[in-house]
Structures are given as C-alpha cells and as structure tokens.
Design an enzyme around this catalytic site. Structure first.
Site, short mmCIF file in Angstrom:
data_model
loop_
_atom_site.label_atom_id
_atom_site.label_comp_id
_atom_site.label_asym_id
_atom_site.label_seq_id
_atom_site.Cartn_x
_atom_site.Cartn_y
_atom_site.Cartn_z
N SER A 12 0.84 -1.20 0.00
CA SER A 12 0.00 0.00 0.00
C SER A 12 0.87 1.24 0.00
CB SER A 12 -0.90 0.03 1.24
OG SER A 12 -1.42 1.34 1.40
N HIS A 37 -1.31 -1.31 -4.19
CA HIS A 37 -2.57 -0.99 -3.52
C HIS A 37 -2.63 0.51 -3.25
CE1 HIS A 37 -6.07 -2.00 -0.98
NE2 HIS A 37 -5.61 -1.08 -0.13
N ASP A 39 -4.72 3.62 -1.70
CA ASP A 39 -5.74 3.95 -0.72
C ASP A 39 -6.24 5.38 -0.91
OD1 ASP A 39 -5.99 1.59 0.94
OD2 ASP A 39 -3.91 1.95 1.54
N MET A 41 -8.78 8.22 0.28
CA MET A 41 -9.57 8.60 1.46
C MET A 41 -10.06 10.03 1.32
SD MET A 41 -7.22 7.06 4.51
CE MET A 41 -6.42 5.45 4.36
N HIS A 70 -8.40 1.19 -3.83
CA HIS A 70 -9.31 0.99 -2.71
C HIS A 70 -9.94 2.33 -2.37
CE1 HIS A 70 -9.54 -0.15 1.89
NE2 HIS A 70 -10.74 -0.02 1.35
N MET A 72 -12.05 4.62 -0.26
CA MET A 72 -12.68 4.83 1.05
C MET A 72 -13.31 6.21 1.01
SD MET A 72 -9.60 3.15 3.26
CE MET A 72 -8.46 3.37 1.89
N MET A 141 -11.46 -5.78 5.60
CA MET A 141 -10.57 -4.91 6.37
C MET A 141 -10.21 -5.60 7.68
SD MET A 141 -10.07 -2.29 4.45
CE MET A 141 -9.01 -1.48 5.66
N ASP A 177 -6.66 -6.38 4.41
CA ASP A 177 -6.00 -5.07 4.41
C ASP A 177 -5.96 -4.51 5.82
OD1 ASP A 177 -5.09 -2.52 3.82
OD2 ASP A 177 -6.85 -1.94 2.63
C1 DX5 Z 1 -6.13 1.48 5.82
C2 DX5 Z 1 -5.70 1.22 4.41
C3 DX5 Z 1 -4.62 0.21 4.32
C4 DX5 Z 1 -3.33 0.62 4.98
C5 DX5 Z 1 -2.67 -0.60 5.53
O1 DX5 Z 1 -7.25 2.30 5.83
O2 DX5 Z 1 -6.79 0.76 3.63
O3 DX5 Z 1 -4.40 -0.20 2.99
O4 DX5 Z 1 -2.45 1.26 4.11
O5 DX5 Z 1 -1.56 -0.21 6.26
P1 DX5 Z 1 -0.82 -1.19 7.25
O6 DX5 Z 1 -0.37 -2.38 6.47
O7 DX5 Z 1 0.29 -0.35 7.77
O8 DX5 Z 1 -1.82 -1.58 8.33
ZN ZN Z 2 -6.45 -0.23 1.61
#
Ligand code: DX5
Ligand code: ZN
Length: 226
Positions: A12, A37, A39, A41, A70, A72, A141, A177
């Site tokens: 990620s 990956h 993320d 947000m 992904h 969010m 998750m 994840d």
């Molecule tokens: C959290 C993200 C993850 C995050 C995971 O909201 O969706 O993808 O980057 O990070 P680690 O592996 O550090 O928990």
């Molecule tokens: Zn993620």
C-alpha cells in the site's frame, strides 16, 4: 490448504514517501510487489484524506504492475470514471459507503475495470452475499480504515473463512487489508485470503529493505498454503 488463486502481496502506497512517490512505486514493484494498492480517502467516509485520481494518473506510467484502487470515499459514483481513466485495473468500493453498491459495481464493470467490494471489520459478511456475482474480489478490512500502522484485528479471520465458503466455485479473490505482517500473514492465508495488502510492513526501512520485507510476508503466508 490449497487455493486456485495465486498468493499476491499488494504493498500500500499509503506508507510510501509521498515526496518521491513515483520512484517508490517503481522500487516496490521491482522489489516483488504483485499489485500496487492505492488507498483513496476523503475525510468523510474515513477520518483521513489522501489523494485523488490525478495522483493515480501521475504514477500510472511508472510501472505496468496492476493498480488495485481501494476507494474509502462516499459517494463513490461521481468519481468512478475518473479513477478508471486514471489507470485503475481494479476498483474496490465499500459496502458501507452508500445504499447502491450494486449500481456502483455495475458502473465499474461498464468502465471495463475489475470490481471489488470492501467490508469494514464491524460489517457482517452477509452484506456481500447479494453482490457476489458482481465482483472479482472481496476485501476484508483487518483494521478500521483510515490509517496505516494499526493493529491487526484477528477476529476478522473467521469472516475470511466465511466469505470463502460463500464464494464457493466463483472465481473471486479474497483480499485482506490492515496490520498484515510476517506474523499475521499466516493467519489470513490459512483462513483463505490470497491477496495480502501491506503498508508499513512493506515500506519499513526504505528501498533497500523492500524486497526482504515483501519476501518475509510472502514466505510466511506461503508456508500455510498447499
Ligand atoms: C487502511 C488502508 C490500508 C493501509 C494498511 O485504511 O486501507 O491499505 O495502508 O496499512 P498497514 O499495512 O500499515 O496496516
Ligand atoms: Zn487499503
């Protein structure tokens, strides 16, 4: 256990150095990351803000590696086309992000991209049952989404096993994840996950450490497969 899907480690980029993002995407892919990956947000669906489709577009030329996006964010529908055009190969939306997950998945397929449905730790697996014919991947998750570096929630392993049973013969991959490390990877792999997202555990120690970080997760998970 056996699985017909390959084991994939998906670093990620939330844990990358954003000042050198393109370089780090290239380095983590060369170090053995199977998928990248990404993320996204919005400070609304989750309590943090990262980046939008312009960043995905900017890093797309850096690598041919599969972009696992992904989302969010809520709402999702107004942004699906922009992420598809930016170079997403797969787009995951959260089942909790709105009342019309099925419609959003139809839209992603119409854009020619693979689909994923994501579930927060507190969401029952039954929420995805009506959507299984619409998805290529179920993302469970193993932390509450919003931040990297959180502790793995072990109770999600029973949800992974339940989703695997629900999927049956469908060609759907199971991704986890959050909090994935060489210590927790065997737990999710044994439960049936084949795509393991890793943020902090993949990027820790800088570029010289990436290949070792990825192999440590892969080897720990592989040991409980086949
Ligand atoms: C959290 C993200 C993850 C995050 C995971 O909201 O969706 O993808 O980057 O990070 P680690 O592996 O550090 O928990
Ligand atoms: Zn993620």
């Amino acid at each position: 256990m056996t699985s017909r899907h390959p084991l994939r480690i998906a670093p990620s980029i939330l844990s990358a150095d954003f000042a050198r993002l393109g370089e780090q995407v290239d380095q983590i892919a060369q170090a053995g990351g199977d998928w990248i990956h990404i993320d996204v947000m919005d400070g609304h669906f989750v309590p943090n803000i990262t980046f939008g489709p312009q960043i995905v577009k900017a890093i797309r030329p850096v690598t041919d590696t599969f972009f696992d996006v992904h989302l969010m964010i809520a709402p999702v529908d107004p942004y699906l086309e922009a992420f598809a055009e930016a170079g997403a190969d797969l787009i995951s939306i959260h089942v909790e992000a709105g009342p019309h997950a099925h419609r959003s998945l139809q839209a992603i397929r119409a854009l020619g991209r693979k689909t994923g449905i994501a579930l927060n730790p507190g969401t029952p697996v039954e929420a995805v049952a009506p959507l299984l014919d619409m998805v290529d991947l179920v993302l469970l998750m193993t932390v509450n989404p919003g931040f990297g570096g959180q502790a793995f929630i072990e109770s999600v392993c029973s949800k992974v096993a339940a989703v695997k049973a629900m999927i049956g013969d469908r060609p759907i991959e199971i991704e986890v994840d959050g909090g994935v490390t060489p210590q927790t990877a065997p737990l999710v792999a044994a439960a049936g996950a084949n795509v393991l997202v890793a943020g902090s555990a993949a990027f820790k120690g800088g570029p010289e450490a990436y290949a070792g970080n990825i192999s440590a997760i892969r080897d720990a998970a592989q040991a409980v497969r086949d």
